[in-house]
Design an enzyme around this catalytic site. Structure first.
Site, short mmCIF file in Angstrom:
data_model
loop_
_atom_site.label_atom_id
_atom_site.label_comp_id
_atom_site.label_asym_id
_atom_site.label_seq_id
_atom_site.Cartn_x
_atom_site.Cartn_y
_atom_site.Cartn_z
CE LYS A 179 -0.63 1.85 -3.57
NZ LYS A 179 -0.15 0.50 -3.92
CB SER B 238 -0.94 -0.02 1.20
OG SER B 238 -1.80 1.10 1.21
CE1 TYR C 258 0.26 4.94 -5.75
CE2 TYR C 258 0.08 6.16 -3.69
CZ TYR C 258 0.66 5.16 -4.44
OH TYR C 258 1.64 4.38 -3.88
#
Length: 272
Positions: A149, A131, A145
């Site tokens: 995650k 992660s 992004y």
């Protein structure tokens, strides 16, 4: 025995090298396995390579099957494949966002699901989800992004509880800024809208100048991950880097402050 995605650079490559240095066996995968020749040279008979685009289900199935055929088992699977993205939410192209989620979320889920029957049958193993500190906090320009995650961490936290009775461990790794080409060729940049220059401009500028200047050392990160996997009491989440520890701690303090400030109102909404 390790199965690692995204071994052509960054954390995937360093984890493969660290595992080989520890005497382990590795199935190193990448979309272009021809870029893994140095890993083969380093590992000899203890390393195999396979093509793996994690967005292609047939390649996921084939890579897991080949790993089992070549080595007979999987002990650690590392979901590392991915790339960066910078752009304000309004600047995002939805096709680009879906492509990002396909790699970093759905791809990781596909690999995890493919290997779980084997791990369950053996009643042991570890799943490492690569992660980011961006899996717990976000900032202007990193919405896409961090969304990927955040999704991976939410699923992995549930997964950890689901597979614990089978002796399977889950480790969520949350690096800060490391020298992994994150700000270079592996960074997607959305077209800019001028009005967002004030809020996302600093993030874009930071990304453009960070490649090769990040404080984190991927080799040390790989060693830290191996150390945690060898621990008898590993954490669910492992932050890596001073920046990750500082930013995550500050974010937890902010969450706690908001929860405390509005606690009375929050508690007032139950049925009396």
């Amino acid at each position: 025995m390790w199965l690692i995605t995204g071994c052509s650079s960054g954390f995937g490559r360093e984890l493969a090298l660290a595992a080989l240095a520890a005497g382990d066996r590795v199935m190193a995968t990448a979309r272009r396995p021809d870029r893994l020749a140095d890993l083969v040279a380093a590992g000899g008979t203890r390393v195999r390579t396979a093509p793996l685009d994690v967005t292609q289900e047939e390649q996921v199935t084939a890579a897991v099957a080949r790993t089992l055929a070549e080595f007979g088992r999987v002990d650690v699977v590392v979901n590392n494949a991915g790339h960066g993205s910078v752009g304000a939410v309004e600047e995002l192209d939805l096709a680009d966002l879906r492509a990002l989620m396909d790699v970093m979320f759905f791809g990781a889920v596909a690999v995890t699901k493919a290997v779980l029957p084997h791990l369950r049958a053996r009643r042991e193993g570890a799943i490492v989800q690569m992660s980011s500190m961006g899996g717990q906090l976000s900032m202007p320009g990193f919405g896409a992004y961090c969304a990927a995650k955040f999704a991976l961490e939410g699923l992995s936290e549930a997964l950890a509880a689901e597979v614990a009775p089978f002796g399977i461990r889950v480790l969520i790794v949350e690096p800060g800024a490391f020298r992994t080409e994150f700000g270079g060729r592996r960074m997607h940049r959305s077209p800019a809208i001028e009005e967002y220059a004030a809020s996302t401009g600093p993030t874009r500028a930071s990304v453009d100048g960070m490649d090769g200047a990040q404080p984190g050392d991927p080799r040390r990160a790989a060693q830290a991950i191996l150390q945690v996997l060898d621990s008898s009491q590993p954490p669910l989440r492992l932050a890596l880097g001073n920046d990750a520890v500082d930013h995550i701690a500050a974010h937890h303090e902010l969450l706690h402050a908001d929860l405390t400030q509005w606690e009375k109102l929050s508690r007032s909404t139950d049925v009396e």
